[in-house]
Design a protein around this motif. Structure first.
Motif, PDB file in Angstrom:
ATOM      1  N   LYS A   1       0.830  -1.190   0.000  1.00  5.88           N
ATOM      2  CA  LYS A   1       0.000   0.000   0.000  1.00  5.88           C
ATOM      3  C   LYS A   1       0.869   1.246   0.000  1.00  5.88           C
ATOM      4  O   LYS A   1       1.738   1.413   0.848  1.00  5.88           O
ATOM      5  N   GLU A   2       0.653   2.116  -0.983  1.00  6.62           N
ATOM      6  CA  GLU A   2       1.423   3.346  -1.070  1.00  6.62           C
ATOM      7  C   GLU A   2       0.959   4.317   0.017  1.00  6.62           C
ATOM      8  O   GLU A   2      -0.228   4.608   0.139  1.00  6.62           O
ATOM      9  N   ARG A   3       1.902   4.819   0.789  1.00  7.74           N
ATOM     10  CA  ARG A   3       1.580   5.746   1.858  1.00  7.74           C
ATOM     11  C   ARG A   3       2.525   6.952   1.766  1.00  7.74           C
ATOM     12  O   ARG A   3       3.607   6.946   2.363  1.00  7.74           O
TER      13      ARG A   3
END
Length: 273
Positions: free
Chosen positions: A6-8
């Motif tokens: 998940k890109e954060r």
């Protein structure tokens, strides 16, 4: 097959203008993984200029206020949370009043209200304490900041009975729908939007926030709780309020920089910052 990472993005990367305000944080909770100094430094690096720390009662205030002695960007809110009001009496009210009188950094009486989700304190005890808090707010000319959970009708009734229509008041952590927003706004009050507005399935809240008048809207984290996307599942902290601003701006169809500055101006006027 491995789950996709998940890109954060980090909040510092959002490129917001300086001057933002997180109106409601629990910075003295003593359980921040990165430590309080880092939390506050990251908030500044993410263009937050002011943070409202909520002390849950005089004991917390007296014990922890020194944490912010060298952090003038932090202003204070103080009240006994409705779930802590069992046995609230004249002595406790006087102690609270003494604290309110002692410190100009205290800018609101809150969070106070009613919480019928938890059963630790009876509704009757909560309401007695709530009314006393409202009396103190009026006496000190401070706005109340309202906590309400599964008690909307009774909270509104108490506030009406106590004469708070068209007085400065902030509905903290708004999680309702358009009907509740209309009830709040019709009384002249402000609405504080938490990170839950970023959750895609929270459609009633998202629809309501899209229609709140621009001059009644402020932002909050309620950290370390209610972390916004894309950091949901991690510990919340003030810097992450920028992601709430991005979501609210998208819902309202305005540039995030405009929304960020607007909410900061509203908070500044409301809390007399």
């Amino acid at each position: 097959m491995s789950r996709k990472h998940k890109e954060r993005p980090e909040p510092e990367s959002l490129g917001l203008p300086s001057g933002g305000v997180d109106t409601h944080a629990h910075l003295d909770a003593e359980n921040y993984e990165m430590g309080l100094t880092t939390v506050l430094d990251r908030a500044q690096a993410s263009c937050l200029s002011r943070i409202g720390n909520v002390f849950l009662g005089p004991d917390a205030y007296l014990e922890h206020r020194a944490l912010f002695a060298d952090r003038p960007e932090v202003f204070f809110l103080l009240a006994e949370h409705p779930n802590d009001t069992a046995g609230f009496d004249d002595a406790r009210a006087q102690r609270l009043l003494d604290c309110l009188r002692s410190d100009p950094r205290i800018r609101a009486v809150g969070e106070t209200g009613l919480d019928f989700y938890w059963k630790d304190v009876t509704p009757e005890e909560q309401e007695r304490a709530f009314r006393r808090h409202l009396e103190l707010a009026r006496q000190m000319d401070l706005p109340p900041v309202i906590h309400c959970r599964e008690a909307e009708a009774r909270t509104l009734a108490v506030l009406d009975d106590m004469g708070f229509r068209d007085r400065p008041l902030l509905w903290h952590c708004f999680g309702g729908d358009d009907a509740l927003a209309r009830e709040i706004l019709s009384r002249g009050w402000h609405v504080s939007v938490p990170g839950t507005v970023t959750y895609a399935r929270n459609e009633p809240l998202r629809a309501a926030v899209a229609r709140i008048p621009a001059d009644r809207l402020v932002l909050e984290t309620d950290c370390p709780y209610l972390t916004p996307e894309p950091w949901r599942g991690k510990q919340n902290h003030p810097a992450l309020v920028g992601f709430t601003a991005v979501a609210v701006a998208g819902l309202r169809g305005v540039p995030v920089e405009e929304l960020w500055a607007l909410c900061a101006d509203n908070a500044g006027r409301f809390f007399r910052l």
